[in-house]
Each structure stands twice: as structure tokens, then as C-alpha cells.
Design a protein around this motif. Structure first.
Motif, PDB file in Angstrom:
ATOM      1  N   VAL A  62      65.624 -61.316  14.406  1.00 15.66           N
ATOM      2  CA  VAL A  62      65.037 -60.427  15.241  1.00 15.66           C
ATOM      3  C   VAL A  62      64.270 -59.107  14.507  1.00 15.66           C
TER       4      VAL A  62
ATOM      5  N   LEU B 168      60.631 -58.216  15.286  1.00 15.98           N
ATOM      6  CA  LEU B 168      60.305 -56.435  15.358  1.00 15.98           C
ATOM      7  C   LEU B 168      59.071 -56.204  14.654  1.00 15.98           C
TER       8      LEU B 168
ATOM      9  N   GLU C  18      68.411 -61.685  21.986  1.00 16.38           N
ATOM     10  CA  GLU C  18      67.603 -60.663  21.120  1.00 16.38           C
ATOM     11  C   GLU C  18      67.810 -59.479  21.104  1.00 16.38           C
ATOM     12  N   ARG C  19      67.779 -58.840  22.400  1.00  9.31           N
ATOM     13  CA  ARG C  19      67.773 -57.454  22.722  1.00  9.31           C
ATOM     14  C   ARG C  19      69.163 -57.120  22.291  1.00  9.31           C
TER      15      ARG C  19
ATOM     16  N   ASN D  78      69.594 -56.871  18.724  1.00 13.16           N
ATOM     17  CA  ASN D  78      68.973 -55.661  18.181  1.00 13.16           C
ATOM     18  C   ASN D  78      69.961 -54.252  18.767  1.00 13.16           C
TER      19      ASN D  78
ATOM     20  N   VAL E 103      69.223 -53.105  14.675  1.00 12.72           N
ATOM     21  CA  VAL E 103      68.270 -53.707  13.691  1.00 12.72           C
ATOM     22  C   VAL E 103      66.935 -52.972  13.470  1.00 12.72           C
ATOM     23  N   SER E 104      66.633 -52.158  14.460  1.00 18.64           N
ATOM     24  CA  SER E 104      65.367 -51.429  14.300  1.00 18.64           C
ATOM     25  C   SER E 104      65.577 -50.344  13.271  1.00 18.64           C
TER      26      SER E 104
END
Length: 361
Positions: A164, A168, A178-179, A182, A187-188
Motif C-alpha cells: 500500500v 501511495l 488496500e484502503r 491503509n 500507512v499514510s
């Protein structure tokens, strides 16, 4: 074992001993009932450490983690006997990853980390106290973040998180699964910390020009095909500087100046000294014109050049001239520079008597 577990003893004796009797290693042959033998070197190196650094030999994404010293590693792991988070930070950086891709191996499409090539030849930066603290803090934060999110969500895997993360970086849309990754892995936020770590490590090397060209780009943890030209060129410059720094360190070591990562253990009576880091830019000469039929074009990018030279030397030793003859336009100078780079990385050696080059592993 025979007295306490007679059934197990007989099972092992009937199935294991015949094979062990043929083993050339005396400790395995004589102690056939034991699974293996103690790794005395590792136990000595890790004695007194609260943690150590580890990475999987073969994996899609290259990441390093801090393991508690109570964890005994197996042969699927590469382990670094230091508890320094600043070392963990440098190893976790894009700079080390690019070096690893060139010096390491592959299994199918997955990079393999070869300790003698990827780690032992890698020229670490000499850090100030402030840089040790900054890089160490970021590395510790990344390590703690991953462990915390995995503890909260047992289905999370590091591979899934970094899949992921790379999407991004590339600006790709995430699917439903994947959302969720995240969200559960934050993960962001992990991506933001990795970019901060990369910037800090680039600054430690004194290469802000490459920092601006590479930090935040895709392909920082896994090989990326079809990279943009400007990214390829920046990575080539990075490799050239690392090779130059490697050569500089080799000269210094001959002079008795060794840059210990863990001086208290490796050389308790020595004094650590500083080093002038390489800051000048190295341009890779490009060959664009077509050439003779039946020969291949010598690659433009440094990583591909080194890969081709290694593979060719693996078949048989060559002189510079015979290697250059294999390629269109006979790029003797580029071939010679590539061989010197391989020698600096301890991946090739020159035999003066026969004027030939050959691989070292």
C-alpha cells in the motif's frame, strides 16, 4: 534423550542418524541427535544487547526491524548485532536500498540481501550527535508504528503495508482491501515518516541535490520497472557517489582508519575519527548511437551496467578489451569504469599476470 524420551530417540536414530553419518561436518556427524550447533559468533556479538537489527534474506520489500534479544534468529534472517536506532535508520533509507539492489542477488523477482555484499561494503555516513539523535528517533518511530498497528490488527502484514505504501507513493488508487490496510496500518503516516527519514539520511551524507530528486518517489522499498529518466539518472549519481565513498573508505582502512559501527565491541581501544563525505556530482557517460549488428548495446544506467558485467564475468574471466568487444560501439572506457566499481564493491577482482577480470562470488 534416550532415557527420558526413548520413543523419540528411536525415531530420530532410525531416520536422522543414517543421513548424519554421511555428513562431512564433524559436529553434525558426531552429535547426530542435535538439530544443529550453537552459533557461538552470534551469541558473542549479541551478548549484552537489548535488541538487534534484522531483515529477511529474500523479500519483495526491503525493510529492517528491531528484534528483542530474547528472539533467536533462524537462517532466513540477516542479523546486525547493534541496538543503534541510527544504524537501523540508515539501513532503512532509500540510499541503502538502491545500493542493495545493485550489490545483492535475486530469487525470481524478489531481491536477496547478501550480507557480505550489501552490508559489509556499504559506506555508512559519519553522523554528528544531532544526526544520530534525529535519524535514530525517526527509525524508532517507524519500528514502533509498525509493531503497534500489527498488535492492534492481527491480520496486518508488513508486506501488505508496504504494498500500500508504494501505491501511495505512485499516486495509484487503492482497492477496498488496500484502503482497509491503509486505515488499520496508518500507512499514510508511515509513508510520511519514511520520507522524513530519507531526507535526514541524505542530509547526513551531504547530498541535498539528490534528496530533492529522489525522496518521495516510488521504488524506495521494492524494485520499480520503467522508472522516469530523471529518477534513473539521480539513482546513477547516487551509486557513483557511494562507490567513490566506498573507495575512499578502503584507502583509509589501509591507512589504519576504520569506521567502526560499534566501536565499543569491534575495537574498544580505538578512537573513532571523522571523514569528508563525497559531494561532487558524477555524470554517467551515455551512448546513444547505434552500432554493429550481432552485438548488444551496453546499458545506459549504472545498475544495469554492473549487472551485465557481473553476469558476463560469471561465465568466464575477461580482459577489458574482450568485454568491450561484446558490446556495440566497443565502450571500453565505460566497461573499465564498471569493472573498477565492481572491484570497489568486492564483486570482481583483477589478475595482473593474465590481465583478466573475474567475479569473486
Amino acid at each position: 534423550m534416550r532415557e527420558c524420551y526413548p520413543t523419540v530417540y528411536q525415531w530420530v536414530r532410525e531416520r536422522v542418524k543414517p543421513e548424519r553419518d554421511e555428513n562431512k561436518r564433524a559436529t553434525y556427524r558426531d552429535n547426530w541427535w542435535l538439530f544443529g550447533e550453537p552459533r557461538k559468533e552470534w551469541r558473542e556479538m549479541s551478548l549484552g544487547l537489548h535488541r538487534y537489527i534484522s531483515t529477511v534474506v529474500t523479500q519483495k520489500h526491503r525493510f529492517f526491524i528491531a528484534l528483542e534479544s530474547t528472539v533467536l534468529p533462524d537462517d532466513a534472517l540477516i542479523n546486525i548485532a547493534t541496538e543503534s536506532y541510527s544504524v537501523l535508520g540508515v539501513l532503512s533509507s532509500r540510499i541503502h536500498f538502491i545500493w542493495m539492489l545493485v550489490t545483492g542477488g535475486t530469487l525470481e523477482d524478489r531481491p536477496r540481501y547478501i550480507k557480505t555484499r550489501c552490508f559489509e561494503t556499504f559506506p555508512f555516513p559519519i553522523l554528528s550527535e544531532q544526526q544520530v539523535a534525529e535519524i535514530g528517533k525517526l527509525a524508532e518511530r517507524i519500528d514502533a508504528h509498525r509493531k503497534q498497528q500489527q498488535a492492534l490488527h492481527s491480520e496486518l502484514t508488513l508486506t501488505g503495508m508496504y504494498n500500500v505504501l508504494e501505491k501511495l507513493r505512485a499516486g495509484d488508487d487503492l482497492n477496498d482491501k488496500e484502503r482497509v490496510i491503509n486505515q488499520h496500518g496508518l500507512v499514510s503516516t508511515l509513508l510520511e515518516d519514511h520520507d522524513k527519514l530519507d531526507r535526514a539520511v541524505f542530509k547526513a551524507y551531504g547530498w541535498p541535490d539528490l534528496e530533492s530528486k529522489l525522496v518521495g518517489r516510488p521504488g524506495a522499498t521494492t524494485p520499480l520497472p520503467d522508472k522516469p529518466t530523471d529518477q534513473v539518472e539521480a539513482e546513477e549519481q547516487l551509486l557513483m557517489r557511494l562507490v567513490a565513498l566506498n573507495k575512499q573508505r578502503a584507502v583509509e582502512e589501509v591507512q589504519g582508519k576504520v569506521r567502526w559501527l560499534r566501536p565499543a565491541y569491534q575495537a574498544p581501544d580505538s578512537t573513532q575519527v571523522g571523514v569528508d563525505l563525497i559531494t561532487e556530482k558524477d555524470e554517467v557517460r551515455k551512448t546513444t548511437a547505434p552500432a554493429a549488428k550481432g552485438k548488444v548495446v551496453f546499458p545506459k544506467s549504472l545498475p544495469e551496467q554492473l549487472k551485465v558485467l557481473r553476469e558476463t564475468l560469471a561465465e568466464r574471466p575477461h580482459t577489458v578489451e574482450s568485454l568491450a568487444e561484446l558490446f556495440k560501439r566497443k565502450p571500453r572506457k565505460s566497461v573499465e569504469e564498471g569493472l573498477l566499481s565492481l572491484a570497489a564493491l568486492k564483486l570482481a577482482e583483477y589478475e595482473q599476470e593474465t590481465d583478466t577480470w573475474y567475479t569473486t562470488g
